[in-house]
Design a protein around this motif. Structure first.
Motif, PDB file in Angstrom:
ATOM      1  N   ALA A   4       0.812  -1.207   0.000  1.00  0.00           N
ATOM      2  CA  ALA A   4       0.000   0.000   0.000  1.00  0.00           C
ATOM      3  C   ALA A   4       0.849   1.262   0.000  1.00  0.00           C
ATOM      4  N   THR A   5       2.128   1.186   0.387  1.00  0.00           N
ATOM      5  CA  THR A   5       2.972   2.357   0.463  1.00  0.00           C
ATOM      6  C   THR A   5       4.071   2.349  -0.575  1.00  0.00           C
ATOM      7  N   ASP A   6       4.010   1.446  -1.529  1.00  0.00           N
ATOM      8  CA  ASP A   6       4.998   1.425  -2.607  1.00  0.00           C
ATOM      9  C   ASP A   6       4.989   2.745  -3.362  1.00  0.00           C
ATOM     10  N   LYS A   7       6.153   3.176  -3.805  1.00  0.00           N
ATOM     11  CA  LYS A   7       6.263   4.376  -4.622  1.00  0.00           C
ATOM     12  C   LYS A   7       5.941   4.033  -6.077  1.00  0.00           C
ATOM     13  N   LYS A   8       5.604   5.067  -6.829  1.00  0.00           N
ATOM     14  CA  LYS A   8       5.258   4.862  -8.219  1.00  0.00           C
ATOM     15  C   LYS A   8       6.424   4.281  -9.001  1.00  0.00           C
ATOM     16  N   SER A   9       7.670   4.586  -8.526  1.00  0.00           N
ATOM     17  CA  SER A   9       8.848   4.137  -9.253  1.00  0.00           C
ATOM     18  C   SER A   9       9.019   2.633  -9.202  1.00  0.00           C
ATOM     19  N   SER A  10       8.429   1.961  -8.192  1.00  0.00           N
ATOM     20  CA  SER A  10       8.534   0.513  -8.112  1.00  0.00           C
ATOM     21  C   SER A  10       7.407  -0.112  -8.908  1.00  0.00           C
ATOM     22  N   SER A  11       7.716  -1.240  -9.530  1.00  0.00           N
ATOM     23  CA  SER A  11       6.749  -1.881 -10.419  1.00  0.00           C
ATOM     24  C   SER A  11       5.578  -2.445  -9.634  1.00  0.00           C
ATOM     25  N   CYS A  42      -3.336   4.032 -19.015  1.00  0.00           N
ATOM     26  CA  CYS A  42      -2.750   2.691 -18.836  1.00  0.00           C
ATOM     27  C   CYS A  42      -1.385   2.602 -19.522  1.00  0.00           C
ATOM     28  N   ALA A  43      -1.281   3.198 -20.704  1.00  0.00           N
ATOM     29  CA  ALA A  43      -0.012   3.189 -21.438  1.00  0.00           C
ATOM     30  C   ALA A  43       1.065   3.932 -20.663  1.00  0.00           C
ATOM     31  N   HIS A  44       0.692   5.020 -20.022  1.00  0.00           N
ATOM     32  CA  HIS A  44       1.656   5.766 -19.213  1.00  0.00           C
ATOM     33  C   HIS A  44       2.135   4.945 -18.024  1.00  0.00           C
ATOM     34  N   LEU A  45       1.234   4.183 -17.416  1.00  0.00           N
ATOM     35  CA  LEU A  45       1.634   3.311 -16.306  1.00  0.00           C
ATOM     36  C   LEU A  45       2.641   2.273 -16.778  1.00  0.00           C
ATOM     37  N   MET A  46       2.391   1.689 -17.937  1.00  0.00           N
ATOM     38  CA  MET A  46       3.299   0.683 -18.478  1.00  0.00           C
ATOM     39  C   MET A  46       4.647   1.299 -18.842  1.00  0.00           C
ATOM     40  N   LYS A  51       2.613  -3.112 -14.555  1.00  0.00           N
ATOM     41  CA  LYS A  51       1.872  -4.082 -15.358  1.00  0.00           C
ATOM     42  C   LYS A  51       0.384  -3.800 -15.187  1.00  0.00           C
ATOM     43  N   VAL A  52      -0.364  -3.832 -16.289  1.00  0.00           N
ATOM     44  CA  VAL A  52      -1.767  -3.445 -16.258  1.00  0.00           C
ATOM     45  C   VAL A  52      -2.642  -4.565 -16.800  1.00  0.00           C
ATOM     46  N   ILE A  53      -3.738  -4.818 -16.111  1.00  0.00           N
ATOM     47  CA  ILE A  53      -4.761  -5.767 -16.555  1.00  0.00           C
ATOM     48  C   ILE A  53      -6.082  -5.025 -16.638  1.00  0.00           C
ATOM     49  N   ILE A  54      -6.788  -5.205 -17.741  1.00  0.00           N
ATOM     50  CA  ILE A  54      -8.113  -4.599 -17.906  1.00  0.00           C
ATOM     51  C   ILE A  54      -9.175  -5.673 -17.707  1.00  0.00           C
ATOM     52  N   VAL A  55     -10.119  -5.428 -16.811  1.00  0.00           N
ATOM     53  CA  VAL A  55     -11.320  -6.259 -16.713  1.00  0.00           C
ATOM     54  C   VAL A  55     -12.461  -5.406 -17.242  1.00  0.00           C
ATOM     55  N   THR A  56     -12.952  -5.766 -18.400  1.00  0.00           N
ATOM     56  CA  THR A  56     -13.886  -4.910 -19.118  1.00  0.00           C
ATOM     57  C   THR A  56     -15.310  -5.453 -19.131  1.00  0.00           C
ATOM     58  N   SER A  57     -16.241  -4.608 -18.807  1.00  0.00           N
ATOM     59  CA  SER A  57     -17.648  -4.899 -19.036  1.00  0.00           C
ATOM     60  C   SER A  57     -17.987  -4.408 -20.438  1.00  0.00           C
ATOM     61  N   ALA A 130       2.181 -15.004 -18.035  1.00  0.00           N
ATOM     62  CA  ALA A 130       2.929 -15.035 -19.296  1.00  0.00           C
ATOM     63  C   ALA A 130       2.629 -13.792 -20.129  1.00  0.00           C
ATOM     64  N   LEU A 131       1.354 -13.387 -20.173  1.00  0.00           N
ATOM     65  CA  LEU A 131       0.991 -12.166 -20.889  1.00  0.00           C
ATOM     66  C   LEU A 131       1.683 -10.953 -20.275  1.00  0.00           C
ATOM     67  N   LEU A 132       1.608 -10.842 -18.954  1.00  0.00           N
ATOM     68  CA  LEU A 132       2.198  -9.689 -18.270  1.00  0.00           C
ATOM     69  C   LEU A 132       3.709  -9.646 -18.442  1.00  0.00           C
ATOM     70  N   ASP A 133       4.355 -10.808 -18.340  1.00  0.00           N
ATOM     71  CA  ASP A 133       5.815 -10.858 -18.445  1.00  0.00           C
ATOM     72  C   ASP A 133       6.306 -10.471 -19.837  1.00  0.00           C
ATOM     73  N   ASN A 134       5.428 -10.556 -20.829  1.00  0.00           N
ATOM     74  CA  ASN A 134       5.798 -10.206 -22.197  1.00  0.00           C
ATOM     75  C   ASN A 134       5.262  -8.834 -22.620  1.00  0.00           C
ATOM     76  N   GLY A 135       4.875  -8.043 -21.633  1.00  0.00           N
ATOM     77  CA  GLY A 135       4.437  -6.682 -21.922  1.00  0.00           C
ATOM     78  C   GLY A 135       3.103  -6.595 -22.615  1.00  0.00           C
ATOM     79  N   ILE A 136       2.287  -7.627 -22.491  1.00  0.00           N
ATOM     80  CA  ILE A 136       0.967  -7.679 -23.129  1.00  0.00           C
ATOM     81  C   ILE A 136      -0.110  -7.388 -22.087  1.00  0.00           C
ATOM     82  N   VAL A 137      -1.081  -6.580 -22.448  1.00  0.00           N
ATOM     83  CA  VAL A 137      -2.169  -6.243 -21.532  1.00  0.00           C
ATOM     84  C   VAL A 137      -3.269  -7.297 -21.618  1.00  0.00           C
ATOM     85  N   PRO A 138      -3.512  -8.065 -20.562  1.00  0.00           N
ATOM     86  CA  PRO A 138      -4.649  -8.979 -20.573  1.00  0.00           C
ATOM     87  C   PRO A 138      -5.960  -8.180 -20.501  1.00  0.00           C
TER      88      PRO A 138
END
Length: 376
Positions: A4-11, A42-46, A51-57, A130-138
């Motif tokens: 909860a206290t991680d800085k933005k610089s850490s993944s 999301c692209a800026h976060l990456m 690592k970003v995951i989208i759960v979309t309705s 595997a998706l996340l490790d390869n820079g792919i957004v699930p």
């Protein structure tokens, strides 16, 4: 370091759940301009190493739009048809928008059945990593085109919590059409105040949770509270916030205040217990007496047959069951070492009597403490 206290610089691994009302802006079609803005964040976060995951309705809403808003009977088959049509349109929109930033996406369609079996749960987890490790957004959605009531998660709020657990995420962002959870219904009470931070989810908080405003989606504030409760038990920080708020995704990733923040439990569950919490739905109830309840809740003990007073439902050995007190209050979930039939026969009896009663035994405990997840 506390998540909860991680800085933005850490993944960080961040799950962003987007409700139908956020994707449509309350209209009857996808708001492509707003989708562009969400993808930009999301692209800026990456770019910053997250690592970003989208759960979309929005699959059914996208299907209605693609077909010109036909007048259809409100049947399961028609909803599945709209989801089948809309899912391809929805995923194409996400693919086109992320491609602006040179980012690939990978589609994941899940049902409860994919998380029920331990092996399938692990396979889904491995594929997600595997998706996340390869820079792919699930990009994750429930497989509405084939899901039946028996295998549906039911709403994308709870699905996002399960995905966050699968991904071992740091944060779950539940973006909706509301700024967060209020002390009263802000639509009818002008004195309602936004709750900024939640440490404990109790009955009072559940009563504050209302329904969906837009009527376009399947989840309201109550399902978001359920999702937050599940995720925080796995050590994941959860925030409910308005998806229309400027820079909301980046601000929440950077720990800037917005919406209602739910703090993770200090001692998150280990991997197996996360599966017990997130994977298979309970198949029955085991009622236990006060002594057994104290042993399980206060001392972290295994559940013995001696403390069982009643068994409800029919299930096999290895099934997950709810453990309740004599008043029916949910205390824990656990994987049973004996079937419901066996537990009924040995309930209230000492462990040394199990073999003589059943003619066999699978050990002295009904549910081992390593297979128990305390809920209260």
């Amino acid at each position: 370091m506390n998540k909860a206290t991680d800085k933005k610089s850490s993944s960080q691994t961040i799950v962003v759940k987007l409700g139908t009302s956020v994707l449509t802006g309350g209209s009857l079609r996808l708001d492509k301009a707003h989708l562009v803005e969400l993808v930009r964040q999301c692209a800026h976060l990456m770019r910053d190493g997250h690592k970003v995951i989208i759960v979309t309705s929005g699959a059914i809403a996208a299907g209605r739009e693609h077909l010109g808003h036909p007048k259809l009977a409100d049947t399961v088959a028609n909803k599945q048809m709209l989801a089948a049509v809309g899912q391809s349109s929805l995923i194409q929109s996400w693919e086109n928008l992320f491609s602006i930033y040179g980012i690939h996406i990978g589609q994941m369609l899940l049902t409860r059945a994919d998380l029920h079996d331990r092996e399938r749960y692990l396979n889904a987890r491995d594929m997600l990593h595997a998706l996340l490790d390869n820079g792919i957004v699930p990009v994750v959605n429930e497989n509405d085109a084939v899901a039946t009531s028996e295998i549906k998660v039911g709403d994308n709020d709870n699905l996002s919590a399960l995905v966050a657990i699968l991904a071992e995420a740091d944060k779950l962002l539940l973006l909706t059409d509301q700024p967060g959870l209020f002390t009263a219904d802000p639509r009818s009470n002008p004195n309602a105040e936004l709750i900024r931070e939640v440490h404990t989810i109790d009955e009072t908080l559940h009563k504050l949770a209302g329904g969906s405003v837009s009527g376009l989606g399947t989840g309201g504030m109550a399902t978001k509270l359920q999702a937050a409760d599940v995720a925080r038990r796995a050590g994941i920080e959860v925030t409910i916030a308005a998806g229309s708020r400027p820079e909301v995704i980046e601000h929440l990733a950077d720990n800037k205040p917005a919406g209602t923040r739910f703090l993770p439990l200090a001692s998150p569950l280990e991997s197996r217990k996360k599966w017990i919490l997130a994977g298979p739905p309970p198949e029955g109830d085991i009622c236990i007496d006060e002594g057994a309840a104290n042993a399980v809740m206060q001392r972290g003990s295994s559940l013995l047959a001696k403390g069982i007073t009643k068994v409800t439902g029919q299930f096999d050995r290895g099934a997950v069951a709810r453990i309740c007190d004599t008043k029916g209050k949910l205390l824990a979930r656990g994987i049973c070492r004996y079937s419901s039939k066996d537990l009924t026969q040995i309930s209230g009896r000492h462990s040394q009597d199990i073999s003589s009663i059943l003619g066999y035994e699978y050990g002295p405990v009904a549910i081992h403490r390593d297979d128990l997840v305390v809920i209260d």
